[in-house]
Design an enzyme around this catalytic site. Sequence first.
Site, short mmCIF file in Angstrom:
data_model
loop_
_atom_site.label_atom_id
_atom_site.label_comp_id
_atom_site.label_asym_id
_atom_site.label_seq_id
_atom_site.Cartn_x
_atom_site.Cartn_y
_atom_site.Cartn_z
N LYS A 67 0.81 -1.23 0.00
CA LYS A 67 0.00 0.00 0.00
C LYS A 67 0.85 1.29 0.00
O LYS A 67 0.42 2.31 -0.50
CB LYS A 67 -0.96 0.01 1.19
CG LYS A 67 -2.13 -0.97 1.02
CD LYS A 67 -3.11 -0.83 2.15
CE LYS A 67 -4.42 -1.52 1.83
NZ LYS A 67 -5.49 -1.16 2.76
N ASP A 103 -10.52 3.45 1.68
CA ASP A 103 -10.87 2.79 2.95
C ASP A 103 -11.74 3.69 3.82
O ASP A 103 -12.66 3.24 4.50
CB ASP A 103 -9.61 2.40 3.72
CG ASP A 103 -8.96 1.14 3.16
OD1 ASP A 103 -9.67 0.35 2.50
OD2 ASP A 103 -7.75 0.95 3.36
#
Length: 280
Positions: A67, A103
């Site tokens: 990420k 997210d």
Amino acid sequence: MTTRRAFVMGHPIAHSRSPMLHGYWLDRYGIAGSYERVDVAPEDLGAFFAAYRESGWVGGNVTVPHKLAVIPYLDRIDEAATKLGAVNTIWWDDGRLIGGNTDWVGFLGNLDELAPGWDRDAKKAVILGAGGAARAAAYALGERGLSVALCNRTASKAEELAVHFGGMSGHGLDALPALMGEADLLVNTTSLGMMGKPPLDVDLAPLKPGAVVYDVVYVPLETGLLKAAKAQGHRTVDGLGMLLHQAVEGFGHWFGQTPEVTRELRSLLIDDIRAKTPGA
Ligand code: NAP
């Protein structure tokens, strides 16, 4: 018609549930596309991006451990990815490779769906944890204008995160009971309570009546925290919808259709969780 190909890349990647949910949407909307798991070891990340254009990817999702590592390979990252220090979604925009983070959108979409009206009079939130999921939750709640307190086993990490986002406070777990008394929302973002991990041991007695309790853990779907909160009359939100809602934006970028998080999709994922993790 050309088939649009998207991916989820990570290492390991075999257990990702993202192909199941994007596959459901591809079927539902009759789109000629695919969403594939790609296992990319850290030492192969450069080669993955070197071959990216020729591979014909329309984009994809990025998961652990990449990420952060993908950022140098992208032309631009969006505001949320910059603030969260992590990219989970990649897409093309006018020939440029963009990285974003959805997210936090997933965190809010799930909360809005399962506890409608939760933020009508909500002023204060307490987040347990200071890892990746806590970052998404803190950013999301800050964006909604809540006053956020972070409580973590390692207090220094909560303090650092509070400074990073600004206008938040960071604490050790000893501060939790007092903070719960004023909280309109309590969120667990630690891995405690997850199948195979120790239980999360929090006495909910001091929690403000009417507070909503949210656990981002979704295996099991109903964690010990949520059971205890329900027994005490609080509205509860499980973590599965965070996974579902974070996927919406990426699907829209890659396949040109904003998909709907349906009850049927949720049931599909619940059945899969229960089939693969007895007792969940
Ligand atoms: P992470 O970055 O590794 O953070 C883990 C957090 O848990 C840290 O705050 C850590 O505290 C705390 N912790 C771990 N063991 C502990 C213990 N024994 N006692 C007290 N605190 C403990 O992990 P993450 O990526 O944030 O993920 C956390 C959880 O969220 C996982 O269960 C993950 O599956 C879930 N998650 C769900 C979604 C969703 O879509 N629903 C999305 C992301 C993550 P220290 O800092 O003190 O180590």
